[in-house]
Design an enzyme around this catalytic site. Sequence first.
Site, mmCIF file in Angstrom:
data_model
loop_
_atom_site.group_PDB
_atom_site.id
_atom_site.type_symbol
_atom_site.label_atom_id
_atom_site.label_comp_id
_atom_site.label_asym_id
_atom_site.label_seq_id
_atom_site.Cartn_x
_atom_site.Cartn_y
_atom_site.Cartn_z
ATOM 1 N N GLU A 1 3.961 1.343 -2.131
ATOM 2 C CA GLU A 1 4.611 1.779 -3.364
ATOM 3 C C GLU A 1 5.702 2.842 -3.209
ATOM 4 O O GLU A 1 6.714 2.782 -3.912
ATOM 5 C CB GLU A 1 3.552 2.312 -4.336
ATOM 6 C CG GLU A 1 2.558 1.275 -4.770
ATOM 7 C CD GLU A 1 1.397 1.908 -5.520
ATOM 8 O OE1 GLU A 1 0.521 2.499 -4.860
ATOM 9 O OE2 GLU A 1 1.393 1.830 -6.748
ATOM 10 N N ARG B 1 -1.520 9.163 -13.227
ATOM 11 C CA ARG B 1 -0.640 9.227 -12.056
ATOM 12 C C ARG B 1 0.757 9.735 -12.444
ATOM 13 O O ARG B 1 1.441 10.369 -11.656
ATOM 14 C CB ARG B 1 -0.560 7.887 -11.314
ATOM 15 C CG ARG B 1 -0.072 8.054 -9.891
ATOM 16 C CD ARG B 1 -0.115 6.748 -9.114
ATOM 17 N NE ARG B 1 -1.284 6.602 -8.259
ATOM 18 C CZ ARG B 1 -1.427 7.154 -7.049
ATOM 19 N NH1 ARG B 1 -0.470 7.910 -6.549
ATOM 20 N NH2 ARG B 1 -2.516 6.958 -6.336
HETATM 21 N N1 MTE Z 1 4.789 -6.455 -1.129
HETATM 22 C C1 MTE Z 1 4.820 -7.773 -1.409
HETATM 23 N N2 MTE Z 1 5.555 -8.567 -0.617
HETATM 24 N N3 MTE Z 1 4.150 -8.297 -2.461
HETATM 25 C C2 MTE Z 1 3.414 -7.505 -3.309
HETATM 26 O O1 MTE Z 1 2.819 -8.005 -4.255
HETATM 27 N N4 MTE Z 1 2.669 -5.211 -3.852
HETATM 28 C C3 MTE Z 1 2.976 -3.790 -3.734
HETATM 29 C C4 MTE Z 1 3.121 -3.407 -2.263
HETATM 30 N N5 MTE Z 1 4.017 -4.306 -1.592
HETATM 31 C C5 MTE Z 1 3.373 -6.096 -3.054
HETATM 32 C C6 MTE Z 1 4.073 -5.617 -1.914
HETATM 33 C C7 MTE Z 1 1.975 -2.932 -4.340
HETATM 34 S S1 MTE Z 1 2.056 -2.647 -6.004
HETATM 35 C C8 MTE Z 1 0.990 -2.338 -3.598
HETATM 36 S S2 MTE Z 1 -0.138 -1.295 -4.309
HETATM 37 C C9 MTE Z 1 0.885 -2.561 -2.149
HETATM 38 O O2 MTE Z 1 1.846 -3.485 -1.667
HETATM 39 C C10 MTE Z 1 -0.528 -3.075 -1.847
HETATM 40 O O3 MTE Z 1 -0.721 -3.361 -0.520
HETATM 41 P P1 MTE Z 1 -1.170 -2.276 0.576
HETATM 42 O O4 MTE Z 1 -2.121 -1.351 -0.071
HETATM 43 O O5 MTE Z 1 -1.757 -3.108 1.617
HETATM 44 O O6 MTE Z 1 0.096 -1.594 0.963
HETATM 45 N N1 LUZ Z 2 -4.854 1.688 -9.233
HETATM 46 C C1 LUZ Z 2 -5.853 2.476 -9.563
HETATM 47 C C2 LUZ Z 2 -3.738 2.165 -8.678
HETATM 48 O O1 LUZ Z 2 -6.840 1.994 -10.099
HETATM 49 N N2 LUZ Z 2 -5.784 3.798 -9.299
HETATM 50 C C3 LUZ Z 2 -4.706 4.373 -8.736
HETATM 51 O O2 LUZ Z 2 -4.665 5.572 -8.512
HETATM 52 C C4 LUZ Z 2 -3.621 3.528 -8.413
HETATM 53 N N3 LUZ Z 2 -2.504 4.022 -7.890
HETATM 54 C C5 LUZ Z 2 -1.494 3.212 -7.618
HETATM 55 C C6 LUZ Z 2 -1.618 1.856 -7.878
HETATM 56 N N4 LUZ Z 2 -2.728 1.340 -8.392
HETATM 57 MO MO1 MOS Z 3 -0.072 -1.619 -6.667
HETATM 58 S S1 MOS Z 3 0.653 -1.086 -8.550
HETATM 59 O O1 MOS Z 3 -1.223 -0.353 -6.654
HETATM 60 O O2 MOS Z 3 -0.979 -2.967 -7.083
#
Ligand code: MTE
Ligand code: LUZ
Ligand code: MOS
Length: 753
Positions: A707, A304
Amino acid sequence: MKNFDAVKHVRGESKFVDDILVPEGTLWAHVAYSRIAHGHIKSIDCSSARSMAGVKAVLLAADIPGENQIGGIVADEPLLAEHSVHYRGQPFAIVIADSALAARYGAEAITAEITPLPVITDVREAFAKNELIIPPMQFELGDAASEWAHCDIVLKGTAETGGQEHLYLETQGAFAIPVEGGGVKIVSSTQSPTAVQRVTAKVLNIAMHLVEVDVPRLGGGFGGKEDQATQWAAMCALGAVKLGRPVKMILHRQDDMRMTGKRHPYVSDYTIGLKNDGTILAYDVVFYQNAGAAADLSPAVLQRTLFHCTNSYYIPHVKAVAYSCRTNLPPNTAFRGFGGPQGKFVIEAAIVAAAEALHVEPLLIQKKNLLKEGDEFPYGQVTERCQAHACWEALEEKSPIEAARKRASEFNALNEWTKKGYAVMPICFGISFTNTMMNQASALVHIYTDGSVGVSTGAVEMGQGVNMKILSIARTVFSIRPESIKLETTNTTRAANASPTAASTGADLNGMAAQLACGVLLDRLKRFAAERFDQPYVDLIDVRDEVVYNEEHDTGWTWQRLVAEANSARISLTCQHFYATPEIHFNRDTSKGHPFAYHVFGTALVEVTLDCLRGIYEIDAVNVVHDAGHSLHPAIDLSQVEGAVMQGIGWMTIEEVVYDKDGRLLTDALSTYKVPDMHFAPNVLSVDFLQHSENPLTPFNSKAIGEPPFMYGIGAYFALLSAVKAFRPGKQVPIVAPLTPERVLQALYEKCS
Ligand code: MTE
Ligand code: LUZ
Ligand code: MOS
């Protein structure tokens, strides 16, 4: 709609793993881990632990009935170290006792005799010794090597970014109950119930159907529980099956900080070539990723980084190479942005260096090279519905950048010891797991005979509001009150083979599956109503606000009546549906394809004030225009942007993960690891969502949000750097993040070499 979790959270009513009322007979587990970063295990002495009051068992690698292996992408990580240890904090024994304290004392009483081996913590040293986790990866577009000759300037540089502690409020933990037939039921704080199920089955040498994993919610994951929640669950399951009693383990904060991996630190070397007018012609970059002692998710993170190495810019000639280097640190892992932030930081550093060489503001180069519709990324995908310019221009309107430049330069002319700085940070982030196979999800929807609805998906609620988003999707499809819908816990028997809730795709993938399942049920109900009301055209039956209409006339039937009648007529009120993102593909051999369903865009303007006597600083304002598509829940999306921005700023400024040369984590508590608090938050954190952004591949034209906004935080680094340069014009400052007050002072006062 209010987020239904908010009230429970504020009242302390939400149940996390540690809040579950445990049955009588529950035992507690505690891990004994290595105090040496690298060495051969000569012996492990458990005798005094075994004889301690309350201790029921000490489990070692030899007690594992199945495979002692938890590696996901590469099988290179044991659940319990057996012959050698590779990082400080690596577990090698589990003590199980009748109280949490007894288990802890037991673990402390275990001693291991370990012959030390040389320790590598430095990523360049690991690379020099050819300690690579996987072969190098490369992305290439055009021909950078022959393009340098056509450039007016060519610059080389190095940039470094540090690690980051996830600091989820709820530490890692799990609770396992043995069930008949040799199976186990696990409540886990994991982003990936299926990974917990798969690994536990492998460790116990039983079938996956004997392992049920249930996840009510997480007190934060941020990627730290995508892969690294598994081991604790597997350990509890091992104890539960061995002893025939429920086993619970909750990590202490300090143990969690020592034992678990963090964001990957990177060191990167770049060469950038431009025309005098600021057009970037070529970019060559080599990334060295500090993976820690095992692969974990590092290869995916590394890739990534390559996907996002040109951030929001079109560069016709790119060569990007990435190395994942093995060191004797805890295996680093997923963290919001997943390697993307590390890649974006380097191109931004290169642009800032180029701007200095060309005597222009960085934003001129940024804007000049911003992606346009149809531009090709180094991985072959072409931009569609590109919002890079739209976001930049909307930001200009909201918070003119020229005004910020003037504010800073006027202030700096009048103030000797305080300097202002600013930076613009555009982002472009690809949405989909880069491993195409993972882009699938399922939903199971039950309508009960009273009209209430239960929705199960593979999505894990970790504070990001995915349950609320899926609830709002179900509510929109059925047109019923939100109180009639419940989001069930995430459970492997209701949503099998689920991908982790990660890559910001939770709401996209599971939301789509839920939308499809609800759609099938509604259609079934409408067909039934059409039959009852002798309506030949199903489309003329409508359900609105819990009232059933036939050709726009109120039929007198409520939603509840419709459901009850359908049940009496023996119509199934349950639907399971699957969703897989269409159109995406990626060829790993050529590193070309169409890996992302779409991209998320945005632009931030970050303004800071630097105290040049003390090296401390304030983030004055962050103004953002963010592309959330048609937001499924604007309040949640706003808070996602705000939280991500703060987390990104923390990574870039005050959060510093420090290991000593023996691989010991020095920042293993909140007294030494500083995170942003309310006082550190900017006075202005203003977020506008881009208008009129369509996105057909998601529920109701929404866009993933988890993210991408993290990367606005990178602007804080370059805003601070510009303030440093206002105090010391022309100083060559090493581009090393985080830019802590100590590093600021060094930059301000270090003698020029
Ligand atoms: N927001 C909160 N409050 N707590 C979390 O742990 N994780 C983040 C983001 N926002 C997180 C967060 C990460 S790393 C990801 S990948 C996404 O939420 C995952 O949730 P989604 O795919 O439903 O957006
Ligand atoms: N996890 C994963 C991830 O396994 N593949 C991905 O591309 C990715 N991208 C963002 C966060 N987690
Ligand atoms: Mo988020 S780093 O894809 O859990």
